[in-house]
Motif scaffolding. Structure first.
Motif, PDB file in Angstrom:
ATOM      1  N   ALA A 290       0.773  -1.092   0.049  1.00 36.90           N
ATOM      2  CA  ALA A 290       0.121  -0.001   0.092  1.00 36.90           C
ATOM      3  C   ALA A 290       0.745   1.252  -0.139  1.00 36.90           C
ATOM      4  O   ALA A 290       0.690   2.180  -0.913  1.00 36.90           O
ATOM      5  CB  ALA A 290      -0.879  -0.094   1.089  1.00 36.90           C
ATOM      6  N   GLN A 291       2.015   1.185   0.919  1.00 31.59           N
ATOM      7  CA  GLN A 291       2.677   2.435   0.956  1.00 31.59           C
ATOM      8  C   GLN A 291       3.632   2.647  -0.556  1.00 31.59           C
ATOM      9  O   GLN A 291       3.973   3.711  -0.798  1.00 31.59           O
ATOM     10  CB  GLN A 291       3.844   2.560   2.128  1.00 31.59           C
ATOM     11  CG  GLN A 291       2.961   2.990   3.226  1.00 31.59           C
ATOM     12  CD  GLN A 291       2.892   1.941   4.668  1.00 31.59           C
ATOM     13  OE1 GLN A 291       3.731   0.896   4.631  1.00 31.59           O
ATOM     14  NE2 GLN A 291       1.702   1.945   5.247  1.00 31.59           N
TER      15      GLN A 291
ATOM     16  N   GLN B  93       1.166   3.868  -3.356  1.00 31.82           N
ATOM     17  CA  GLN B  93       0.575   5.233  -3.102  1.00 31.82           C
ATOM     18  C   GLN B  93       2.107   6.124  -3.214  1.00 31.82           C
ATOM     19  O   GLN B  93       1.772   7.352  -3.574  1.00 31.82           O
ATOM     20  CB  GLN B  93      -0.042   5.301  -1.484  1.00 31.82           C
ATOM     21  CG  GLN B  93      -1.228   5.116  -1.562  1.00 31.82           C
ATOM     22  CD  GLN B  93      -1.971   5.754  -0.330  1.00 31.82           C
ATOM     23  OE1 GLN B  93      -1.602   5.636   0.930  1.00 31.82           O
ATOM     24  NE2 GLN B  93      -3.025   6.187  -0.615  1.00 31.82           N
TER      25      GLN B  93
ATOM     26  N   PHE C 137      10.284  14.235  -0.814  1.00 32.29           N
ATOM     27  CA  PHE C 137      10.640  13.450   0.305  1.00 32.29           C
ATOM     28  C   PHE C 137       9.489  12.318   0.290  1.00 32.29           C
ATOM     29  O   PHE C 137       9.831  11.291   0.685  1.00 32.29           O
ATOM     30  CB  PHE C 137      10.562  14.244   1.634  1.00 32.29           C
ATOM     31  CG  PHE C 137      10.737  13.321   2.623  1.00 32.29           C
ATOM     32  CD1 PHE C 137      12.096  12.431   2.788  1.00 32.29           C
ATOM     33  CD2 PHE C 137       9.985  13.048   3.633  1.00 32.29           C
ATOM     34  CE1 PHE C 137      12.243  11.733   3.936  1.00 32.29           C
ATOM     35  CE2 PHE C 137      10.125  12.094   4.807  1.00 32.29           C
ATOM     36  CZ  PHE C 137      11.120  11.296   4.772  1.00 32.29           C
ATOM     37  N   VAL C 138       8.194  12.808   0.175  1.00 30.31           N
ATOM     38  CA  VAL C 138       6.924  11.981   0.571  1.00 30.31           C
ATOM     39  C   VAL C 138       7.173  10.726  -0.348  1.00 30.31           C
ATOM     40  O   VAL C 138       7.054   9.486   0.156  1.00 30.31           O
ATOM     41  CB  VAL C 138       5.853  12.610   0.512  1.00 30.31           C
ATOM     42  CG1 VAL C 138       4.624  11.808   0.908  1.00 30.31           C
ATOM     43  CG2 VAL C 138       5.843  13.792   1.274  1.00 30.31           C
TER      44      VAL C 138
ATOM     45  N   PHE D 105      10.141   8.418   0.350  1.00 26.99           N
ATOM     46  CA  PHE D 105      10.124   7.568   1.534  1.00 26.99           C
ATOM     47  C   PHE D 105       9.074   6.376   1.476  1.00 26.99           C
ATOM     48  O   PHE D 105       9.394   5.649   2.004  1.00 26.99           O
ATOM     49  CB  PHE D 105       9.742   8.797   2.769  1.00 26.99           C
ATOM     50  CG  PHE D 105       9.583   8.340   4.086  1.00 26.99           C
ATOM     51  CD1 PHE D 105      10.688   7.829   4.877  1.00 26.99           C
ATOM     52  CD2 PHE D 105       8.417   8.388   4.720  1.00 26.99           C
ATOM     53  CE1 PHE D 105      10.460   7.209   6.018  1.00 26.99           C
ATOM     54  CE2 PHE D 105       7.986   7.380   5.880  1.00 26.99           C
ATOM     55  CZ  PHE D 105       9.139   7.106   6.598  1.00 26.99           C
ATOM     56  N   LEU D 106       7.837   6.966   0.930  1.00 29.52           N
ATOM     57  CA  LEU D 106       6.913   5.793   1.083  1.00 29.52           C
ATOM     58  C   LEU D 106       7.298   4.741   0.037  1.00 29.52           C
ATOM     59  O   LEU D 106       7.162   3.455   0.416  1.00 29.52           O
ATOM     60  CB  LEU D 106       5.451   6.399   0.473  1.00 29.52           C
ATOM     61  CG  LEU D 106       4.831   7.315   1.697  1.00 29.52           C
ATOM     62  CD1 LEU D 106       3.655   7.773   0.917  1.00 29.52           C
ATOM     63  CD2 LEU D 106       4.543   6.677   2.824  1.00 29.52           C
TER      64      LEU D 106
ATOM     65  N   ILE E 185       9.995   2.662   1.746  1.00 28.34           N
ATOM     66  CA  ILE E 185       9.131   1.719   2.846  1.00 28.34           C
ATOM     67  C   ILE E 185       8.411   0.611   2.074  1.00 28.34           C
ATOM     68  O   ILE E 185       8.655  -0.680   2.654  1.00 28.34           O
ATOM     69  CB  ILE E 185       8.046   2.499   3.549  1.00 28.34           C
ATOM     70  CG1 ILE E 185       8.923   3.612   4.486  1.00 28.34           C
ATOM     71  CG2 ILE E 185       7.309   1.667   4.218  1.00 28.34           C
ATOM     72  CD1 ILE E 185       7.863   4.338   5.244  1.00 28.34           C
TER      73      ILE E 185
ATOM     74  N   PHE F  82      11.269  -1.952   1.384  1.00 30.22           N
ATOM     75  CA  PHE F  82      11.594  -2.751   2.551  1.00 30.22           C
ATOM     76  C   PHE F  82      11.080  -3.798   2.784  1.00 30.22           C
ATOM     77  O   PHE F  82      11.303  -4.755   3.301  1.00 30.22           O
ATOM     78  CB  PHE F  82      11.931  -1.662   3.553  1.00 30.22           C
ATOM     79  CG  PHE F  82      13.226  -0.966   4.029  1.00 30.22           C
ATOM     80  CD1 PHE F  82      14.150  -1.950   4.488  1.00 30.22           C
ATOM     81  CD2 PHE F  82      13.708   0.334   3.697  1.00 30.22           C
ATOM     82  CE1 PHE F  82      15.254  -1.407   4.860  1.00 30.22           C
ATOM     83  CE2 PHE F  82      14.866   0.731   3.909  1.00 30.22           C
ATOM     84  CZ  PHE F  82      15.881  -0.381   4.407  1.00 30.22           C
TER      85      PHE F  82
ATOM     86  N   GLY G 122       4.657  18.958   0.878  1.00 30.24           N
ATOM     87  CA  GLY G 122       5.667  18.343   1.636  1.00 30.24           C
ATOM     88  C   GLY G 122       5.086  18.529   2.904  1.00 30.24           C
ATOM     89  O   GLY G 122       5.367  17.459   3.751  1.00 30.24           O
TER      90      GLY G 122
ATOM     91  N   PRO H 143       0.959  16.157   2.926  1.00 28.20           N
ATOM     92  CA  PRO H 143       0.730  15.507   1.740  1.00 28.20           C
ATOM     93  C   PRO H 143      -0.629  14.661   1.771  1.00 28.20           C
ATOM     94  O   PRO H 143      -0.749  14.025   0.653  1.00 28.20           O
ATOM     95  CB  PRO H 143       1.876  14.401   1.843  1.00 28.20           C
ATOM     96  CG  PRO H 143       2.091  14.434   3.315  1.00 28.20           C
ATOM     97  CD  PRO H 143       1.833  15.638   3.893  1.00 28.20           C
ATOM     98  N   GLN H 144      -1.526  15.045   2.673  1.00 29.70           N
ATOM     99  CA  GLN H 144      -2.616  13.989   2.927  1.00 29.70           C
ATOM    100  C   GLN H 144      -3.705  14.212   1.719  1.00 29.70           C
ATOM    101  O   GLN H 144      -4.470  13.018   1.352  1.00 29.70           O
ATOM    102  CB  GLN H 144      -3.423  14.447   4.232  1.00 29.70           C
ATOM    103  CG  GLN H 144      -4.447  13.366   4.899  1.00 29.70           C
ATOM    104  CD  GLN H 144      -3.580  11.870   5.121  1.00 29.70           C
ATOM    105  OE1 GLN H 144      -2.569  11.727   5.457  1.00 29.70           O
ATOM    106  NE2 GLN H 144      -4.213  10.812   4.528  1.00 29.70           N
TER     107      GLN H 144
ATOM    108  N   LEU I  64      -2.771  11.716  -1.010  1.00 27.19           N
ATOM    109  CA  LEU I  64      -2.996  10.326  -0.462  1.00 27.19           C
ATOM    110  C   LEU I  64      -4.349  10.051  -0.413  1.00 27.19           C
ATOM    111  O   LEU I  64      -4.909   8.788  -0.780  1.00 27.19           O
ATOM    112  CB  LEU I  64      -2.158  10.157   0.832  1.00 27.19           C
ATOM    113  CG  LEU I  64      -0.498  10.572   0.573  1.00 27.19           C
ATOM    114  CD1 LEU I  64       0.050  10.464   2.004  1.00 27.19           C
ATOM    115  CD2 LEU I  64       0.104   9.272  -0.113  1.00 27.19           C
TER     116      LEU I  64
ATOM    117  N   GLN J 166      -6.135   6.695  -2.118  1.00 24.89           N
ATOM    118  CA  GLN J 166      -6.277   5.682  -1.283  1.00 24.89           C
ATOM    119  C   GLN J 166      -7.302   4.688  -1.725  1.00 24.89           C
ATOM    120  O   GLN J 166      -6.863   3.426  -1.731  1.00 24.89           O
ATOM    121  CB  GLN J 166      -6.775   6.189   0.030  1.00 24.89           C
ATOM    122  CG  GLN J 166      -7.087   5.056   1.302  1.00 24.89           C
ATOM    123  CD  GLN J 166      -5.702   5.072   2.192  1.00 24.89           C
ATOM    124  OE1 GLN J 166      -5.067   5.941   2.555  1.00 24.89           O
ATOM    125  NE2 GLN J 166      -5.125   3.741   2.550  1.00 24.89           N
TER     126      GLN J 166
END
Lengths: 672, 503
Positions: B323-324, B327, B392-393, B396-397, B400, B403, B466, B469-470, B473, B477
């Motif tokens: 999901a991350q 998105q 960054f957002v 970063f996502l 993740i 990972f 930045g 960011p919601q 998303l 979603q």
């Protein structure tokens, strides 16, 4: 209370925005008032929160949801406990002093307003970092202070050395961030959250979890996470081998060297590891790693300080060494001792840097100590405050550094973590060197012959050194002619205000270390508990000092100071002779063990060589040359071949047809 | 709100204005510019109801329009948006306005044709993102090549013909296999070109893999993924500023969007199986192109390579099937649209003044161009992925997501954190820092109000998304969740089938 928490970071942010965007509408005075007011509010609020927390009001909660993705929420929140408030008070206090000092130091600079915007922004970022209640916000603050540091090192952006230094600082810190991000990624992947409290609560259950990053070699998850996070700390707190950026960062204006590159930002790594104590305590491997890195930094960086001539660089290497001490304390599980040294160091190192800045102003932006000497007559306040700073830095009683440094030595001595023996040797030897370079600085600058009168002394050797010279500040008109004089009150008052805690901050040792000041903010596992034994032996400040007089570190420090006295006061010709005799060692030290050269050659050169190779061979030769244009060529070649058969001449077609008919007939007849 | 055919309007209003301006020649350049601006602003205005009227709670298509187009082959004029595509339509309509303003003064020859190309381009791109019929999608997808081909070929630099041809052939070849796959799916689905019908088509694994590769090439070229990225630097270098902006900000997103719309939902098992391949290609792209960016001497080429690296995060996030990660990939595409668009506009600013893109021709601009230096610093930091900027957002996502899927790929991609800082800040240092000692730069002027007008909204959005960011998303979603639910269900049933087969 929550409003007050918000006020702490937001007041400097507002100050930064006003100072930065106000432009001509607010002018220079408007900019410094906006920034100073913001930081003052922040400082007062921090003090209020400090007393509130001392009454037991710990806060942990979120104030803003940054984003929600999938099942994970990433939040901005505050964790206000005793560890946090200590940092808040130290950061805002030093920052306030530096703000005031800047009015004097940057008075002639065309970038005055920009400067105030940056340092207020720095204060905001640093506060967000220390007040965070989760890893992500910590990383936010971490990157933001890195950005401001980058902007401030390159503040005088027309100077090649400054813009080299700031790029270097950012990149080296990014190497640390690489580790830090991986650490955060692993935390999120295995814990499912980035909230401190939740992660710390789950950590003991994960202590035996291992991951296989290389197939067949299971590593303990917690150790990998801690080492990755610590790599981040090595970047920000300039631990070997990621220390290389800090000395160069002295290209920034001196107030910045004091605030960011000595007192606060570089201690972010120390703070972070203390904050993560519930994780680090679960991993002996990580603690050993921390001990060894800290030990190397503490001793070997101190050695470099002994051969430097640039007054700011001496202090910069001293900062590296002191950060090494703090790191060693962390590795020995004495987090509170590390934090204690962080606090005392913030005060006395700020004094040293701001004092150096004061000297630099008086010397008309000369930073080479060989052109100073005998200044104590002309600048008594600067001299006295810097002397206090040097005494504290050398770790002599009753100054602040004594208490924290001695406790570190004691803690390492008692630690059983592998590597503690090595680290103990390093920090013990470092004490001697610390005494030596601290007093070398004092004697060189303030005592002895007034070398600024014969101002061509050592000019040639100095060619490569950076000068803290901002534009048009009478660099040429200056040294050697008018005698230097004491700097104005905006400079000396912060010096005095910072000198007081440089003496007295150590006396709080009873409360901070042995009074259980940190309480549950720091966790130490029972098998690493060395502090309790130290507490049993502690019988008050006076006793500790008296005991200190009979201990080895005291005599080592004194020995260092005495050596400096002999070399730079009694027999000032000797250092030159020694330098020649031991030129091999001196060269290694002047070359900073070749770290810079190696990085320049291996990493910068290597990356560019690989990049160039990939571009020329990968993109241009193989992908474009063979695959893309090659395809085009093959198509073109086939086309050219086929074209031969389509010449458009009737006789060629007729001839081909006839030949075809013959061939067919022959084959057909042959069969029949 | 849904009463008006908003999606059709976002497609056809820019195209209509684009055709209309062609009626004028260069003597009426001022009129042309004004009409083009009106067209672009109107295009943005009609896209706003998509934003205000959008329901973020559902993954169903919204603002749906359906009319028969070629009934004989059941090809329909079928439009609709979900939480993913609506973002790109908004982004595209917004960027188009900026591009028209950016070309205001610097384009003096064939103004009408220039503006027409961009407006038509804008409509076609909206069509790509709104189409729910595969044939309609294909027509829009390929049609976008034509205006861009013309933009590069006519207003481009000295080597424009090579670049334009390379761009055209590369991307056209890439999408041919996609067309073949379309025909196969049409046949399998019993004669339907509806994309949503195809989602429900159960396909055996072997077929999934074949079709997956059929689509992979088409979309990989567009993204572009390593090693089919080499058309991009050439196209960027030769394209005029506006062309580079549209190319980087919108056109590249067609590839990522294609993966989301076709590959993942239609071939979930193949995507899962072949995910590691794409994963590794993404990690290689990030490291490889970042290193290559490090040695570029041409500003646009450097930013082009950095684009490839940043799009590597997109494909990495998509195929993490997390999901991350997904998105993050969507966010990264939007953010990259803003940031890379802004960076190309920044290059355009100095190019308009100095007519060179050589980095070595600049230096010390901060002294004479403080506003410009500020803007460039902001966008550079966003490009580096500094927290607090939109850059960054997404990074970063997606990291993740990576990972969760593969530590090694995540490690490789994380080195991009160091490398992007190296090439971006080194570029900044060489352009803006240092002494202003080149005589040619002595009189260079800071941003003029028109340029501020173009860069300021981008700067605000980069910082806004930045910090907050919601909204992006939230929008994506429901659609991403539905997509991943579908993938998960398909994987589960495939696993069950495999288990039965073993019994």
């Amino acid at each position: 209370m929550q409003q007050l928490y918000l006020l702490v970071p937001l007041a400097p942010l507002a100050g930064a925005l006003i100072a930065g965007l106000g432009g001509r509408a607010i002018g220079r005075a408007g900019a410094h008032w906006a920034a100073i007011l913001g930081v003052t509010v922040s400082f007062l609020a921090s003090v209020a929160i400090f007393f509130d927390v001392m009454h037991g009001n710990v806060f942990n909660g979120s104030v803003y949801t940054w984003l929600t993705s999938g099942a994970t929420r990433f939040e901005i929140g505050f964790l206000i406990d005793r560890l946090t408030v200590l940092m808040m008070v130290v950061v805002t206090f030093v920052s306030l002093m530096v703000h005031i000092y800047t009015i004097g130091y940057m008075a002639d600079d065309p970038g005055y307003q920009r400067f105030f915007a940056y340092i207020a922004l720095f204060t905001f970022s640093m506060l967000m970092l220390v007040m965070a209640n989760n890893f992500l916000q910590l990383f936010f603050g971490w990157e933001a202070v890195g950005l401001v540091s980058y902007l401030l090192i390159g503040f005088w952006y027309t100077r090649p050395t400054a813009i080299f230094a700031n790029l270097k600082a950012f990149l080296v810190n990014r190497v640390g961030d690489f580790g830090f991000l991986i650490g955060i990624g692993l935390v999120l992947a295995h814990f499912g959250t980035l909230d401190y409290a939740t992660v710390f609560a789950q950590a003991p259950a994960m202590v035996r979890t291992s991951i296989e990053i290389l197939p067949g070699t299971p590593w303990l998850l917690i150790s990998v996470i801690c080492i990755c996070l610590f790599i981040g700390a090595m970047g920000k707190s300039a631990q070997f081998p990621l220390h290389v950026w800090l000395p160069d960062s002295m290209e920034g204006p001196t107030p910045i060297s004091a605030l960011i590159h000595a007192a606060t930002m570089v201690t972010a790594g120390i703070f972070m590891v203390s904050r993560m104590s519930p994780l680090f305590e679960l991993s002996d491997a990580a603690l050993s790693f921390v001990l060894v890195i800290g030990g190397i930094t503490a001793f070997f960086m101190a050695l470099i300080a002994v051969v430097q001539y640039d007054i700011k660089r001496v202090i910069a290497y001293s900062t590296l060494s002191q950060l090494g001490y703090m790191t060693v304390a962390l590795g020995a599980s004495a987090y509170s001792v590390g934090m204690f040294h962080l606090m005392t160091h913030a005060f006395f190192k700020a004094v040293l840097f701001l004092g150096a800045g004061s000297v630099i102003i008086a010397m008309h932006h000369e930073q080479d100590m060989r052109k100073m000497g005998g200044l104590r007559k002309y600048m008594p306040i600067t001299y006295l405050t810097m002397l206090i700073g040097a005494l504290a830095n050398a770790g002599l009683p009753p100054f602040a550094g004594f208490f924290s440094k001695d406790s570190i030595l004691e803690a390492v001595h008692l630690s059983h973590t592998p590597g503690a023996g090595f680290a103990y040797l390093m920090v013990l030897a470092g004490v001697f060197v610390g005494g030596l370079y601290s007093f070398r600085l004092i004697f060189y600058t303030f005592h002895g012959e007034e070398r600024f009168r014969t101002h061509d002394a050592g000019h040639a050797a100095d060619a490569g050194h950076g000068h803290d010279a901002h534009d048009k500040h009478g660099h040429d008109a200056g040294h050697g002619h008018a005698p230097p004089h004491e700097t104005p009150a905006v400079v000396t008052v912060p010096l005095i205000l910072l000198a007081i805690p440089s003496i007295a901050a150590g006396w709080t040792i009873g409360t901070v270390l042995y009074g259980g000041y940190f309480g549950p903010a720091i966790y130490i596992s029972p098998e690493h508990e060395g502090l309790a034994e130290m507490a049993r032996e502690y019988h008050g400040v006076i006793n500790m000092m008296l005991h200190g007089l009979t201990s080895l570190p005291f005599w080592l420090a004194l020995g260092g100071a005495a050596t400096a006295f002999y070399l730079y006061i009694l027999n000032p010709a000797l250092p030159g002779v020694l330098r020649q005799k031991f030129s091999f060692v001196v060269n290694i030290l002047m070359e900073k063990y070749g770290c810079d050269r190696f990085n320049q050659w291996f990493f910068a050169g290597g990356a560019r060589a690989i990049g160039g190779g990939l571009w020329k061979f990968g993109d241009v030769a193989i992908i474009d040359g063979i695959m893309v244009n090659g395809t085009a060529r093959v198509v073109g070649w086939i086309g050219g071949l086929v074209r031969l058969f389509q010449s458009g001449y009737i006789y060629q077609y007729a001839f081909t047809m006839i030949i075809g008919v013959f061939v067919l007939l022959t084959l057909w007849l042959g069969h029949a | 709100m849904t009463s008006a055919p908003w999606l059709s309007l976002t497609i056809w209003i820019p195209i209509a204005f684009g055709v209309a301006v062609l009626a004028f020649n260069d003597r009426h350049a001022a009129t042309v510019r004004r009409i083009a601006l009106i067209g672009a602003v109107l295009g943005l205005a009609v896209s706003l109801p998509l934003y205000t009227g959008f329901n973020t709670q559902t993954s169903a298509m919204q603002f749906v329009e359906l009319a028969p187009w070629i009934p004989r082959f059941s090809i329909n004029y079928n439009l609709g948006v979900d939480g993913i595509s609506v973002l790109f339509i908004l982004l595209n309509s917004f960027i188009t306005v900026l591009v028209v303003i950016a070309g205001w003064a610097s384009i003096t020859k064939r103004v009408a044709q220039y503006m027409a190309a961009f407006l038509i381009m804008s409509g076609l791109l909206n069509g790509v993102f709104a189409a729910l019929d595969a044939m309609l999608f294909y027509v829009f997808f390929e049609a976008t090549l034509i205006p861009m081909f013309i933009i590069i070929g006519v207003w481009g630099g000295p080597n424009r013909v090579y670049a334009a041809l390379k761009f055209f052939l590369y991307t056209l070849l890439g999408s041919l296999l996609m067309l073949v796959s379309f025909l196969y799916l049409y046949d399998k689905s019993g004669g339907s070109f509806s994309i949503q019908d195809w989602w429900r088509l159960p396909l055996p694994l072997g077929v999934q893999i074949l079709l997956f590769f059929g689509f992979l090439l088409g979309f990989a070229v567009k993204v572009p993924m390593w090693p089919v990225h080499t058309w991009l630097p050439d196209a960027h270098v030769e394209a005029p500023t506006g062309g580079s902006v549209i190319l980087a900000a919108i056109m590249l997103k067609m590839g990522g969007y294609g993966f989301l719309r076709f590959s993942l939902p239609m071939f979930p098992v193949a995507s899962h199986l072949l995910g590691p391949l794409v994963f590794w290609m993404s990690a290689i792209a990030i490291v490889y192109t970042s290193l290559v960016a490090l040695v570029q001497e041409d500003m646009k080429k450097l930013i082009a390579y950095s684009s490839v690296a940043h799009m590597g995060f997109v494909t990495m996030g998509l195929f993490s099937l997390d999901a991350q990660g997904v998105q993050g990939a969507v966010f990264q595409m939007v953010s990259h649209g803003l940031v890379s668009g802004a960076l190309f506009l920044c290059v355009g600013v100095v190019y308009d003044r100095m007519h060179t893109r050589e980095i070595s021709a600049y230096g010390g601009l901060a002294r004479r161009m403080p506003l410009y230096a500020f803007a460039l610093m902001l966008f550079t930091m966003a490009n580096v992925g500094l927290p607090g900027t939109s850059g960054f957002v997404g990074e970063f996502l997606t990291l993740i997501g990576a990972f969760a899927a593969s530590t090694w790929v995540a490690l490789g991609a994380t080195t991009g954190v160091i490398l992007s800082a190296a090439y971006a800040l080194w570029l900044y240092r060489r352009v803006a820092f240092g002494a202003l000692d080149k005589p040619s730069l002595a009189a260079i002027a800071d941003l003029e109000p028109r340029e501020v007008l173009v860069l300021a909204p981008l700067a605000l959005l980069v910082v806004y998304y930045g910090v907050h960011p919601q909204p992006i998303l939230d929008a994506s979603q429901a659609s991403v969740d539905a997509l991943l639910r579908g993938v998960g269900a398909a994987l589960a049933s495939a696993a069950k089938a495999a288990a039965y087969a073993q019994l």
